[in-house]
Structures are given as C-alpha cells and as structure tokens.
Scaffold this motif. Structure first.
Motif, PDB file in Angstrom:
ATOM      1  N   GLU A  23      -6.517   3.401  -1.318  1.00  0.00           N
ATOM      2  CA  GLU A  23      -5.917   4.523  -2.042  1.00  0.00           C
ATOM      3  C   GLU A  23      -4.426   4.281  -2.294  1.00  0.00           C
ATOM      4  OE1 GLU A  23      -9.679   5.912  -0.638  1.00  0.00           O
ATOM      5  OE2 GLU A  23      -8.034   4.974   0.477  1.00  0.00           O
ATOM      6  N   VAL A  24      -3.809   3.445  -1.462  1.00  0.00           N
ATOM      7  CA  VAL A  24      -2.384   3.115  -1.599  1.00  0.00           C
ATOM      8  C   VAL A  24      -2.256   1.606  -1.803  1.00  0.00           C
ATOM      9  CG1 VAL A  24      -0.119   3.179  -0.473  1.00  0.00           C
ATOM     10  CG2 VAL A  24      -1.748   5.059  -0.118  1.00  0.00           C
ATOM     11  N   PHE A  25      -1.316   1.227  -2.664  1.00  0.00           N
ATOM     12  CA  PHE A  25      -1.106  -0.187  -3.046  1.00  0.00           C
ATOM     13  C   PHE A  25      -2.359  -0.769  -3.701  1.00  0.00           C
ATOM     14  CE2 PHE A  25       2.177  -0.992   0.604  1.00  0.00           C
ATOM     15  CZ  PHE A  25       3.016  -0.057   0.027  1.00  0.00           C
ATOM     16  N   SER A  26      -3.109   0.071  -4.394  1.00  0.00           N
ATOM     17  CA  SER A  26      -4.337  -0.395  -5.038  1.00  0.00           C
ATOM     18  C   SER A  26      -4.003  -1.249  -6.260  1.00  0.00           C
ATOM     19  CB  SER A  26      -5.187   0.788  -5.470  1.00  0.00           C
ATOM     20  OG  SER A  26      -4.464   1.657  -6.302  1.00  0.00           O
ATOM     21  N   LEU A  38       0.283   7.330  -6.870  1.00  0.00           N
ATOM     22  CA  LEU A  38       0.409   6.973  -8.285  1.00  0.00           C
ATOM     23  C   LEU A  38       1.662   7.594  -8.900  1.00  0.00           C
ATOM     24  CD1 LEU A  38      -3.316   7.270  -9.468  1.00  0.00           C
ATOM     25  CD2 LEU A  38      -1.982   5.173  -9.082  1.00  0.00           C
ATOM     26  N   LYS A  39       2.033   8.791  -8.437  1.00  0.00           N
ATOM     27  CA  LYS A  39       3.271   9.418  -8.909  1.00  0.00           C
ATOM     28  C   LYS A  39       4.471   8.559  -8.540  1.00  0.00           C
ATOM     29  CE  LYS A  39       6.337  12.591 -10.108  1.00  0.00           C
ATOM     30  NZ  LYS A  39       6.615  12.930 -11.518  1.00  0.00           N
ATOM     31  N   LEU A  40       4.517   8.087  -7.289  1.00  0.00           N
ATOM     32  CA  LEU A  40       5.626   7.247  -6.848  1.00  0.00           C
ATOM     33  C   LEU A  40       5.621   5.910  -7.585  1.00  0.00           C
ATOM     34  CD1 LEU A  40       5.443   7.911  -3.000  1.00  0.00           C
ATOM     35  CD2 LEU A  40       7.110   8.850  -4.603  1.00  0.00           C
ATOM     36  N   LYS A  41       4.436   5.358  -7.764  1.00  0.00           N
ATOM     37  CA  LYS A  41       4.318   4.079  -8.468  1.00  0.00           C
ATOM     38  C   LYS A  41       4.765   4.214  -9.915  1.00  0.00           C
ATOM     39  CE  LYS A  41       0.999   0.406  -9.568  1.00  0.00           C
ATOM     40  NZ  LYS A  41      -0.423  -0.021  -9.485  1.00  0.00           N
ATOM     41  N   LYS A  42       4.372   5.312 -10.558  1.00  0.00           N
ATOM     42  CA  LYS A  42       4.763   5.564 -11.946  1.00  0.00           C
ATOM     43  C   LYS A  42       6.273   5.617 -12.096  1.00  0.00           C
ATOM     44  CE  LYS A  42       4.209   8.959 -15.673  1.00  0.00           C
ATOM     45  NZ  LYS A  42       3.616  10.284 -16.046  1.00  0.00           N
ATOM     46  N   ASN A  43       6.943   6.149 -11.070  1.00  0.00           N
ATOM     47  CA  ASN A  43       8.405   6.253 -11.104  1.00  0.00           C
ATOM     48  C   ASN A  43       9.096   4.968 -10.645  1.00  0.00           C
ATOM     49  OD1 ASN A  43       8.267   8.849 -12.063  1.00  0.00           O
ATOM     50  ND2 ASN A  43       8.486   9.808 -10.063  1.00  0.00           N
ATOM     51  N   LYS A  44       8.292   3.894 -10.546  1.00  0.00           N
ATOM     52  CA  LYS A  44       8.809   2.539 -10.279  1.00  0.00           C
ATOM     53  C   LYS A  44       9.503   2.398  -8.931  1.00  0.00           C
ATOM     54  CE  LYS A  44       9.344   1.570 -15.221  1.00  0.00           C
ATOM     55  NZ  LYS A  44       8.035   0.939 -15.302  1.00  0.00           N
ATOM     56  N   HIS A  45       8.988   3.090  -7.925  1.00  0.00           N
ATOM     57  CA  HIS A  45       9.511   2.902  -6.573  1.00  0.00           C
ATOM     58  C   HIS A  45       8.951   1.606  -5.980  1.00  0.00           C
ATOM     59  CE1 HIS A  45      11.417   6.771  -6.558  1.00  0.00           C
ATOM     60  NE2 HIS A  45      10.286   7.387  -6.785  1.00  0.00           N
ATOM     61  N   THR A  46       9.715   0.990  -5.109  1.00  0.00           N
ATOM     62  CA  THR A  46       9.253  -0.223  -4.439  1.00  0.00           C
ATOM     63  C   THR A  46       8.175   0.129  -3.433  1.00  0.00           C
ATOM     64  OG1 THR A  46      10.842  -0.089  -2.604  1.00  0.00           O
ATOM     65  CG2 THR A  46      11.598  -1.169  -4.634  1.00  0.00           C
ATOM     66  N   GLN A  47       7.423  -0.884  -2.998  1.00  0.00           N
ATOM     67  CA  GLN A  47       6.406  -0.630  -1.980  1.00  0.00           C
ATOM     68  C   GLN A  47       7.028  -0.131  -0.681  1.00  0.00           C
ATOM     69  OE1 GLN A  47       3.879  -4.098  -1.550  1.00  0.00           O
ATOM     70  NE2 GLN A  47       2.539  -3.406  -3.200  1.00  0.00           N
ATOM     71  N   GLU A  48       8.196  -0.626  -0.346  1.00  0.00           N
ATOM     72  CA  GLU A  48       8.886  -0.159   0.865  1.00  0.00           C
ATOM     73  C   GLU A  48       9.197   1.329   0.750  1.00  0.00           C
ATOM     74  OE1 GLU A  48      10.567  -0.780   4.692  1.00  0.00           O
ATOM     75  OE2 GLU A  48       9.444  -2.182   3.434  1.00  0.00           O
ATOM     76  N   GLU A  49       9.720   1.735  -0.394  1.00  0.00           N
ATOM     77  CA  GLU A  49      10.030   3.148  -0.626  1.00  0.00           C
ATOM     78  C   GLU A  49       8.753   3.991  -0.612  1.00  0.00           C
ATOM     79  OE1 GLU A  49      13.999   2.747  -3.491  1.00  0.00           O
ATOM     80  OE2 GLU A  49      11.999   2.708  -4.373  1.00  0.00           O
ATOM     81  N   ILE A  50       7.711   3.486  -1.247  1.00  0.00           N
ATOM     82  CA  ILE A  50       6.454   4.230  -1.311  1.00  0.00           C
ATOM     83  C   ILE A  50       5.889   4.463   0.090  1.00  0.00           C
ATOM     84  CG2 ILE A  50       4.029   4.047  -2.007  1.00  0.00           C
ATOM     85  CD1 ILE A  50       5.035   2.692  -4.595  1.00  0.00           C
ATOM     86  N   TYR A  51       5.860   3.416   0.902  1.00  0.00           N
ATOM     87  CA  TYR A  51       5.331   3.534   2.268  1.00  0.00           C
ATOM     88  C   TYR A  51       6.110   4.583   3.066  1.00  0.00           C
ATOM     89  CZ  TYR A  51       4.650   2.229   7.189  1.00  0.00           C
ATOM     90  OH  TYR A  51       4.413   2.246   8.549  1.00  0.00           O
ATOM     91  N   ASN A  52       7.427   4.471   3.067  1.00  0.00           N
ATOM     92  CA  ASN A  52       8.249   5.392   3.851  1.00  0.00           C
ATOM     93  C   ASN A  52       8.179   6.809   3.300  1.00  0.00           C
ATOM     94  OD1 ASN A  52       9.343   3.592   5.842  1.00  0.00           O
ATOM     95  ND2 ASN A  52      10.644   2.711   4.261  1.00  0.00           N
ATOM     96  N   HIS A  53       8.148   6.914   1.971  1.00  0.00           N
ATOM     97  CA  HIS A  53       8.166   8.252   1.395  1.00  0.00           C
ATOM     98  C   HIS A  53       6.823   8.949   1.555  1.00  0.00           C
ATOM     99  CE1 HIS A  53      10.998  10.824  -0.550  1.00  0.00           C
ATOM    100  NE2 HIS A  53      10.062  11.282  -1.370  1.00  0.00           N
TER     101      HIS A  53
END
Length: 253
Positions: A250-253, A206-221
């Motif tokens: 829990e991810v990409f919900s 949710l922290k990464l999503k809040k900061n508007k990261h792409t799904q690709e970035e979220i997965y790798n990070h």
C-alpha cells in the motif's frame, strides 16, 4: 523606502514558537523561562531576509532565494533567542542566511503536509493494533519472513535514508506476521476493517507521492499522521504499521 517592523500579536508569537518546538534553531536554548511562577518568552521574531537591508546586505543577498516578497510575512520570520538573533543580524552572513532558509522551508513544508491530516481519515480500529504492539511487545513469537517476500529493497529509492531502510526491514521481519494476524482477528469482529484501513493508508500515501515528497518524508509523515489521527498513539508503533504496509504494497507501491 524604509519598511516598518510588524507588530507581533500573541497568535503570531505562538505560531513562531511552536514552529521551532520551543527551542532556538541555532543554539537549542529554551525560548521560555520561568520567573515568579510565570512563563515568559525569551525569543524574538527574526527576519530571515532583513527588514531594511544595508547596501552591503543587499549586495550579499542579491541572488538568494526568498520565502516571501513581504519581509514581514510569517514565512520570512523565525523565532530565535535574543543572543542568536543579535549574532545573526550582526554581521549577517550568507551561510547563516542559507541555514535559516533551509530550516524555515522545512517548517513550511511540514505545515503544508500537516494541513492534510484533517482531510485523510483512518478507521478507529487501527488503534487496537497499535495498542497491542505496545502492550504485547515482550510476548511476540519470532517468525522468520521468507527473504523472497522482503520487498523493501525493491521499492526503496535513493530518497530513502539507508538507516531508515534498515529500520523498515527490521520491523517487517519482526512484526509483519503479528500485525497481519491482528488484522485477521479485527476482520472477524468488524468485517472489511483491513480493506478499509489499507485503502485509507494508500490514499494518504498517494497524496504525499503526488506532492513529490521523498520516500524519507513519506515514511516519517505517514507515521506522524497515523499517530495524530489516533490520539497521539506511540510513534514507534505507528512506524511498525507503516513498515507493514510498505511490505504489503500500500506504501511505496
């Protein structure tokens, strides 16, 4: 008024070197060489936007994005081998400027994301499952996951690379039941381990999503975060765990 070149200290050089992982971002040449048993640097701190632009350069770069108004700021500097630095400066081109700008912007974004690692914890018990994924890979019993249960396609958006989505679906199909079984066993030894870990994974997502990261970035990070928080556990095993939590919502919900 002419700007003075910043005097680079050891810490500045170390930061710039590590940002490009020790390789010139233009030619991939190693930025260190060994002579007389001593490692020596063969890179220079290149100004992305020129230190003192000529009239031609000022016109060429009139409307470009800048990463700092201070040309000597580390955000406007990048490590290049000496040959590439010379080629980049003479003559300067808009295409090469944009290329270095994109590289440095991603470095800055990566550094910002990594700064959150310390604040977001993960239970140490997750390392037990990561180790079992590595140690027992050849002993896994294949189980077919009902196609109706595969939720990756429903959650993926256009910011997730097609190859990455295929990798996630493959990991879910191959490892979902194994990981789930390991969490059940872990809960028997240490109650509420799964709920705690799932909550921690979701919080960082949710922290990464809040900061508007792409799904690709979220997965790798998330995979890198999990690896770093567990003493550099296998990145491949960490990606399997992230895929598990994508399937588990829990991810990409």
């Amino acid at each position: 008024m002419q700007a003075n070149r910043k005097s680079m200290n050891e810490n500045d050089n170390m930061i710039l070197f590590s940002e490009v992982e020790g390789m010139c971002p233009f030619c991939s040449k190693s930025l260190l060489y060994v002579k007389d048993g001593i490692r020596r640097k063969i890179f220079e701190a290149a100004h992305i936007y020129p230190l003192n632009p000529t009239k031609e350069e000022s016109l060429l770069l009139k409307n470009v994005e800048k990463l700092s108004q201070n040309v000597n700021d580390l955000n406007n500097l990048i490590a290049l081998c000496r040959d590439c630095h010379k080629k980049f400066d003479s003559p300067r081109t808009i295409d090469e400027y944009k290329k270095l700008l994109i590289i440095k912007k991603e470095i800055i974004r990566r550094n910002e994301r990594r700064a959150d690692y310390h604040s977001y914890q993960i239970e140490a018990e997750i390392k037990i499952i990561l180790n079992k994924l590595v140690e027992n890979e050849n002993e896994l019993s294949p189980q077919i996951l009902n196609l109706d249960a595969l939720k990756v396609d429903e959650k993926a958006n256009i910011t997730l690379n097609r190859l990455t989505k295929r990798r996630i679906k493959s990991d879910v199909a191959d490892y979902y039941f194994f990981v789930k079984e390991q969490f059940i066993m872990l809960d028997k030894e240490c109650q509420y381990s799964f709920d705690t870990i799932a909550s921690q994974v979701n919080t960082f997502y949710l922290k990464l999503k809040k900061n508007k990261h792409t799904q690709e970035e979220i997965y790798n990070h998330m995979a890198e975060w999990l690896s770093k928080k567990t003493e550099n556990s296998s990145l491949e095993a960490c990606k399997i765990i992230v895929s598990f939590f994508i399937q588990n919502c829990e991810v990409f919900s």
